[in-house]
Design an enzyme around this catalytic site. Structure first.
Site, PDB file in Angstrom:
ATOM      1  CE  LYS A   1      -0.183  11.486 -11.831  1.00  8.51           C
ATOM      2  NZ  LYS A   1       0.461  10.242 -11.366  1.00  8.51           N
TER       3      LYS A   1
ATOM      4  CB  THR B   1      -1.306  13.147 -16.393  1.00  8.08           C
ATOM      5  OG1 THR B   1      -2.347  13.381 -17.333  1.00  8.08           O
ATOM      6  CG2 THR B   1      -1.577  14.001 -15.170  1.00  8.08           C
ATOM      7  CG  ASP B   2      -2.334  15.265 -21.152  1.00  4.25           C
ATOM      8  OD1 ASP B   2      -2.628  14.363 -20.346  1.00  4.25           O
ATOM      9  OD2 ASP B   2      -2.975  15.455 -22.201  1.00  4.25           O
TER      10      ASP B   2
ATOM     11  CG  ASP C   1      -1.836   1.172   1.293  1.00  7.37           C
ATOM     12  OD1 ASP C   1      -1.779   2.051   0.409  1.00  7.37           O
ATOM     13  OD2 ASP C   1      -2.625   1.219   2.243  1.00  7.37           O
ATOM     14  CG  LEU C   2       2.696   4.638  -3.149  1.00  7.12           C
ATOM     15  CD1 LEU C   2       4.098   4.036  -3.076  1.00  7.12           C
ATOM     16  CD2 LEU C   2       2.406   5.107  -4.563  1.00  7.12           C
TER      17      LEU C   2
ATOM     18  CE1 TYR D   1      -4.759  11.188 -12.537  1.00  2.00           C
ATOM     19  CE2 TYR D   1      -4.852  12.557 -14.500  1.00  2.00           C
ATOM     20  CZ  TYR D   1      -4.314  11.484 -13.814  1.00  2.00           C
ATOM     21  OH  TYR D   1      -3.335  10.708 -14.384  1.00  2.00           O
TER      22      TYR D   1
ATOM     23  CB  ALA E   1      -1.915   7.146 -10.906  1.00  2.00           C
TER      24      ALA E   1
END
Length: 185
Positions: A94, A66-67, A1-2, A90, A25
């Site tokens: 990120k 991500t973009d 579990d991160l 999101y 993610a």
């Protein structure tokens, strides 16, 4: 579990890797908007913890972004040093994870990509095919533009950067662009 700092620290201390590649993610856009705490727990706070652990143990951290960290208001490709301006939870989560990595972990590689698709796993192409078969039609936005990126092209490019021990932020996408609607077509 991160999200479990102690478990991650213990695992990395016992395995002593040279490099950690973070593929985790929370990326479902609608779910991120509904569950902000989980989005930030995985995409920001867990990434911060991983950056701290890797930095302390002198482990290189490779992270995928991500973009969606950008605002989508440019008609030209974003550069690695373009200002971040995320428009949704999101993207903000990120961008926050990226911030922590850049400021905490000395040896890091952040790879931003867009619209990943391949032959396996859950991705936009598979989702459109599944929904089209199930419903007979799909509705897709026309005002969001991306550079669809094939895993067949992405993986060798990532491997090359890792082998070269590249550091910093890199954009890896296929060339060209289209709207999500055009991609679905």
């Amino acid at each position: 579990d991160l999200c479990d700092y102690q478990a991650v620290a213990k695992t990395l201390a016992s395995t002593k890797p040279d490099t950690v590649i973070n593929l985790a993610a929370f990326r479902n856009l609608e779910a991120c908007e509904e569950d902000i705490n989980s989005a930030f727990a995985v995409n920001s706070h867990a990434v911060r913890n991983l950056a701290q652990i890797c930095n302390q143990a002198q482990i290189r951290l490779v992270h995928f972004s991500t973009d969606y960290v950008f605002g989508g208001d440019q008609n030209t490709p974003y550069r690695e040093d373009s200002p971040l301006n995320p428009l949704n939870v999101y993207g903000v989560s990120k961008a926050s994870g990226e911030y922590f990595i850049r400021h905490i972990c000395r040896e890091h590689l952040i790879i931003r990509t867009s619209g990943i698709f391949g032959t396996k796993g859950t991705n936009f192409v598979e989702t459109m095919l599944r929904l089209g078969e199930k419903n007979g039609h799909v509705s897709v936005v026309t005002d969001q533009v991306l550079s669809p990126t094939s895993t067949r092209d992405l993986i060798p490019a990532i491997k090359e950067l890792i082998d070269l021990r590249a550091q910093g932020v890199y954009h890896i996408t296929n060339s060209g662009s289209c709207s999500w609607y055009e991609f679905a077509e």
